[in-house]
Scaffold this active site. Structure first.
Site, short mmCIF file in Angstrom:
data_model
loop_
_atom_site.label_atom_id
_atom_site.label_comp_id
_atom_site.label_asym_id
_atom_site.label_seq_id
_atom_site.Cartn_x
_atom_site.Cartn_y
_atom_site.Cartn_z
N CYS A 2 32.26 43.63 40.69
CA CYS A 2 31.27 44.37 40.88
C CYS A 2 30.64 44.50 39.59
O CYS A 2 30.84 44.38 38.47
CB CYS A 2 31.47 45.78 40.96
SG CYS A 2 32.67 46.03 42.58
N ARG A 27 30.12 38.59 39.82
CA ARG A 27 31.22 39.43 39.48
C ARG A 27 31.41 39.97 40.99
O ARG A 27 32.50 40.88 41.38
CB ARG A 27 30.69 40.66 38.80
CG ARG A 27 30.21 40.32 37.27
CD ARG A 27 29.81 41.59 36.54
NE ARG A 27 30.87 42.23 36.62
CZ ARG A 27 31.68 42.49 35.27
NH1 ARG A 27 31.67 41.32 34.45
NH2 ARG A 27 32.51 43.52 35.35
N TRP A 75 32.22 43.64 45.05
CA TRP A 75 33.23 42.95 45.61
C TRP A 75 34.27 43.99 46.14
O TRP A 75 34.69 44.88 45.29
CB TRP A 75 33.95 42.15 44.39
CG TRP A 75 34.93 41.17 44.73
CD1 TRP A 75 34.87 39.94 45.10
CD2 TRP A 75 36.33 41.54 44.79
NE1 TRP A 75 36.13 39.49 45.25
CE2 TRP A 75 37.16 40.41 45.28
CE3 TRP A 75 37.07 42.79 44.47
CZ2 TRP A 75 38.47 40.44 45.25
CZ3 TRP A 75 38.73 42.82 44.43
CH2 TRP A 75 39.38 41.44 45.05
N ASN A 101 31.78 50.18 38.96
CA ASN A 101 32.75 49.08 38.75
C ASN A 101 34.33 49.62 38.37
O ASN A 101 34.39 50.40 37.44
CB ASN A 101 32.04 48.14 37.95
CG ASN A 101 33.32 47.00 37.75
OD1 ASN A 101 33.43 46.30 36.52
ND2 ASN A 101 34.08 46.41 38.63
N GLY A 102 35.40 49.37 39.13
CA GLY A 102 36.68 49.66 38.83
C GLY A 102 37.24 50.12 39.92
O GLY A 102 37.00 49.66 41.24
N GLU A 487 46.02 22.52 38.66
CA GLU A 487 44.58 22.92 38.36
C GLU A 487 43.68 22.14 39.45
O GLU A 487 42.95 23.02 39.78
CB GLU A 487 43.92 22.51 37.09
CG GLU A 487 42.49 22.94 36.53
CD GLU A 487 42.15 24.22 36.65
OE1 GLU A 487 43.12 25.14 37.01
OE2 GLU A 487 40.91 24.58 36.60
N LYS A 491 41.35 24.16 42.03
CA LYS A 491 39.62 23.80 42.39
C LYS A 491 39.53 23.59 43.76
O LYS A 491 38.47 24.19 44.24
CB LYS A 491 39.29 22.71 41.54
CG LYS A 491 39.22 22.89 39.98
CD LYS A 491 38.50 24.05 39.34
CE LYS A 491 39.50 25.29 39.11
NZ LYS A 491 39.08 26.33 38.13
N GLU A 494 39.61 26.58 46.21
CA GLU A 494 38.92 27.73 45.88
C GLU A 494 37.44 27.47 46.23
O GLU A 494 36.51 28.29 46.58
CB GLU A 494 38.88 28.42 44.48
CG GLU A 494 38.46 27.55 43.31
CD GLU A 494 38.48 28.22 41.82
OE1 GLU A 494 38.95 27.89 40.94
OE2 GLU A 494 37.94 29.49 41.92
N HIS A 510 61.99 17.50 47.37
CA HIS A 510 62.74 18.73 47.72
C HIS A 510 62.29 19.61 48.76
O HIS A 510 62.43 21.04 48.49
CB HIS A 510 62.98 19.35 46.34
CG HIS A 510 64.03 18.38 45.34
ND1 HIS A 510 65.14 18.09 45.56
CD2 HIS A 510 63.54 17.89 44.10
CE1 HIS A 510 65.67 17.29 44.53
NE2 HIS A 510 64.78 17.09 44.13
N LYS A 610 34.10 36.38 39.49
CA LYS A 610 34.54 35.91 38.43
C LYS A 610 35.50 36.64 37.41
O LYS A 610 36.15 35.90 36.81
CB LYS A 610 33.34 35.28 37.63
CG LYS A 610 33.72 34.37 36.44
CD LYS A 610 32.69 33.25 36.14
CE LYS A 610 32.87 32.36 35.10
NZ LYS A 610 34.02 31.36 35.83
C1 F6R Z 1 39.54 29.81 38.99
C2 F6R Z 1 39.32 30.77 37.98
C3 F6R Z 1 40.27 32.10 38.04
C4 F6R Z 1 40.35 32.33 36.55
C5 F6R Z 1 41.13 33.92 36.41
C6 F6R Z 1 41.26 34.57 35.11
O1 F6R Z 1 38.39 28.72 38.67
O2 F6R Z 1 38.36 30.86 37.28
O3 F6R Z 1 41.58 31.31 38.06
O4 F6R Z 1 40.72 31.28 35.63
O5 F6R Z 1 40.67 34.69 37.28
O6 F6R Z 1 40.21 34.45 34.56
P1 F6R Z 1 39.86 34.97 32.89
O7 F6R Z 1 40.20 33.44 32.34
O8 F6R Z 1 38.59 35.34 32.81
O9 F6R Z 1 40.73 35.79 32.31
#
Ligand code: F6R
Length: 615
Positions: A2, A27, A75, A101-102, A487, A491, A494, A510, A610
């Protein structure tokens, strides 16, 4: 999660509010809204499901005139994304509006009490109770003082919040407060501004004020900002911060999307991070704020993070253990917070968080601090909660990461972790200065190697065809590159919504091997390292079951080229432990190409935000 904005000043509020919400859209982006105080003395708002672009269109015909207002991009946590649940929320009279937000943890109890007292609640959100609590206080103990009404309302809340409130009967004022969720404000000759983070403010000022938990800021039309603490005492010297990057850093600058832009910014980000780091006494890491004696005494490290940053944590663990010979525990913050911890007097806690606002990671850091551990943060965001609450902070200086999916922060955080490992290894005698310098020179080659991978992006584009119509995929790797596989799979999931499972290659037989069938896409990370031949055997096992294998391999690897459908070639990396920092770039590019081929919005994947400010 948010985004909150507020403005009061000389100009029309709606312009800043909409611009600010577009900047904060990473956000959360399931609904958005604004509320402006019109010259006739009434609040007028527009809110709707969908992206900020939809709100912008709606506002064109709504004629929102007024020089004070608040806005929100959501969000959803409590209540589905609907017009009704979008913020701002108003009180019963429609003369008070808030954005939040929260999470209000005691909202059910508050809703019950408010409804029993005759309030009409019109949404399913936890946030709406705030508007009604402010209303009660405004009409009661606060006696028409908006700041006092907001403080009084917050006294009844449990949870976390960043709030901006506006009241038709307090013209020209916006009142903001926070607890646990970020909020910054700014005073300028054109007016006073509030936002969830510095990004929207970078366009209007280079100087922002960071509110502390419990602070109440009153923004006035003349541009002034008055702050009081939770007891109503004036805060004379609030903490301030200079924004040292250009607002254009958060624009597309000719790229089609932020993911493409941020992937291509990795060489420059790493170069910046390494600048001036090698000194006479090894790697300079003054940000640790610990003496060499204290560092040498560290006997245990906890690395705590979430998501992509957790993957950086896995690499951090491997490299600190290998180079500094210190035992490292790497934990998901959300798990760590509810599990037993084994700290010693000399335990160092390292939190890794790009945004510096991830609620689980902050909770973990506070827990470790409470147990007497020193907390060191690796983060990208200046003045973030992680930076403010830690004993030492290393900024990765990657520049704003706008794409929700993290790319350049991932590689820069890994470089930061390697620098930390070198510092620890030098002070505890596991490496001498010459060895540290040798490793540092290896790091200096990374920008050039990544640039070379970027030139080979056509290989990723070509390989994307194998995933376009797939239903699932498997990523494999060994050692530090099992993390590259994790990783890569994250990627891909997502941004393209294609299921991707990641496993250490040796574990495949396994269980996950049962997934394989003709045409099933497998990505194998198989550099020329000490486990190369073992991974090649795993590739053969996949091929024997009809899987199509895309390898990430080192230039010239004929054995891999013969076996695999496609190869994403990586130039030789001087130290095999640094391969993840280069090899992953192919997987970022692959994920982006697959997502685009499947028609996905790479910058704003569904359901994600994010900055995950709720636990
Ligand atoms: C994936 C991604 C998330 C963040 C996670 C932690 O691409 O960006 O998995 O890595 O939400 O976020 P931070 O690093 O901001 O604590």
């Amino acid at each position: 999660m948010c985004g909150v904005v507020g403005y009061t000043g000389k100009n029309q509020a709606v312009k800043y509010l909409l611009d600010g919400l577009s900047t904060l859209e990473y956000r959360g982006y399931d609904s958005a809204g604004v509320e402006v105080l019109s010259p006739s003395g009434n609040l007028h708002g527009v809110k709707c499901v969908g992206r900020v672009a939809t709100l912008v269109e709606r506002c064109k015909t709504a004629n929102l005139v007024g020089t004070a207002g608040i806005g929100h991009t959501r969000w959803a946590t409590h209540g589905a994304p609907t017009d009704r649940n979008a913020h701002p929320h108003t009180d019963c009279s429609g003369r008070i509006a808030i954005v939040h937000n929260g999470i209000i943890e005691n909202f059910q109890e508050l809703r019950r009490d408010l409804a029993a007292a005759g309030h009409e609640l019109r949404s399913d959100t936890d946030s709406e109770v705030i508007a009604h609590l402010v209303e009660d206080a405004w009409n009661g103990p606060a006696k028409g003082d908006l700041a006092a009404a907001v403080r009084n309302a917050c006294d009844r809340l449990e949870g976390s919040w960043a709030i901006a409130a506006i009241c038709a009967d307090a013209p020209g004022q916006i009142v903001c407060t926070r607890k646990g969720s970020p909020l910054v404000v700014a005073s300028t000759p054109d007016g006073a501004y509030a936002a969830s983070d510095v990004m929207p403010l970078a366009k209007v000022t280079s100087h922002v004020i960071q509110l502390d938990d419990g602070d109440i800021a009153t923004l006035r039309q003349d541009g002034s900002v008055a702050i009081t603490d939770r007891d109503g005492i004036a805060v004379e010297h609030p903490s301030t911060m200079d924004i040292d990057w250009d607002a254009s850093a958060a624009t597309l600058g000719g790229y089609s999307d932020f993911m493409a832009k941020e992937i291509s910014e990795q060489p420059a980000a790493i170069e910046r991070l390494l600048q001036g780091r090698l000194g006479k006494h090894g790697v300079e890491l003054d940000e640790l704020s610990m003496s060499d004696e204290e560092l040498a005494a560290i006997d245990r490290v906890y690395v705590i993070a979430c998501g992509t940053s957790y993957h950086v944590g896995l690499i951090t663990k491997a490299i600190i253990q290998k180079w500094a010979k210190i035992p490292v525990f790497c934990e998901y913050a959300s798990e760590f917070n509810y599990s037993d911890v084994l700290v010693t007097e000399h335990t160092l806690c390292v939190i890794i968080t790009q945004s510096g606002e991830t609620a689980d990671t902050l909770t973990a850091a506070r827990r470790m601090k409470g147990m007497g551990c020193r907390v060191f943060a690796i983060t990208n965001v200046l003045g973030s909660s992680a930076a403010r609450e830690s004993d030492g902070t290393m900024y990765i200086q990657a520049g704003p990461e706008v794409c929700v999916c993290s790319t350049k922060a991932y590689t820069a955080q890994m470089v930061a972790a390697v620098l930390l490992a070198l510092r620890l290894a030098l002070v505890n005698g596991q490496m001498d200065q010459a060895e540290v310098e040798r490793h540092f020179h290896d790091l200096e080659q990374l920008p050039g190697l990544i640039s070379e991978v970027l030139k080979r992006r056509w290989q990723d584009k070509q390989a994307a065809r194998l995933f376009r119509n797939a239903h699932s995929s498997l990523f494999l790797g060994r050692g530090v590159n099992s993390t590259t596989a994790y990783e890569g799979a994250l990627k891909l999931k997502e941004v393209s919504y294609l299921h991707a499972e990641a496993y250490p290659a040796g574990e495949m037989k396994h269980g996950p091997i049962a997934l394989l069938e003709p045409g099933f896409p497998v990505v194998a990370v198989v550099p020329a390292d000490h486990v190369h031949d073992k991974t090649v055997s795993n590739i053969q096992e996949c091929i024997a079951r009809g899987a199509v294998v895309v390898a990430v391999a080192t230039d010239g690897d004929e054995a891999v080229a013969k076996l695999c459908q496609d190869v994403l070639w990586v130039p030789p990396v001087p130290d095999e432990d640094l391969f993840p920092i280069v090899g992953v770039v192919h997987l970022q590019l692959l994920a982006r190409y697959v997502a685009r081929a499947r028609g996905c919005d790479v910058d704003k994947p569904r359901n994600l935000a994010k900055s995950v400010t709720v636990e």
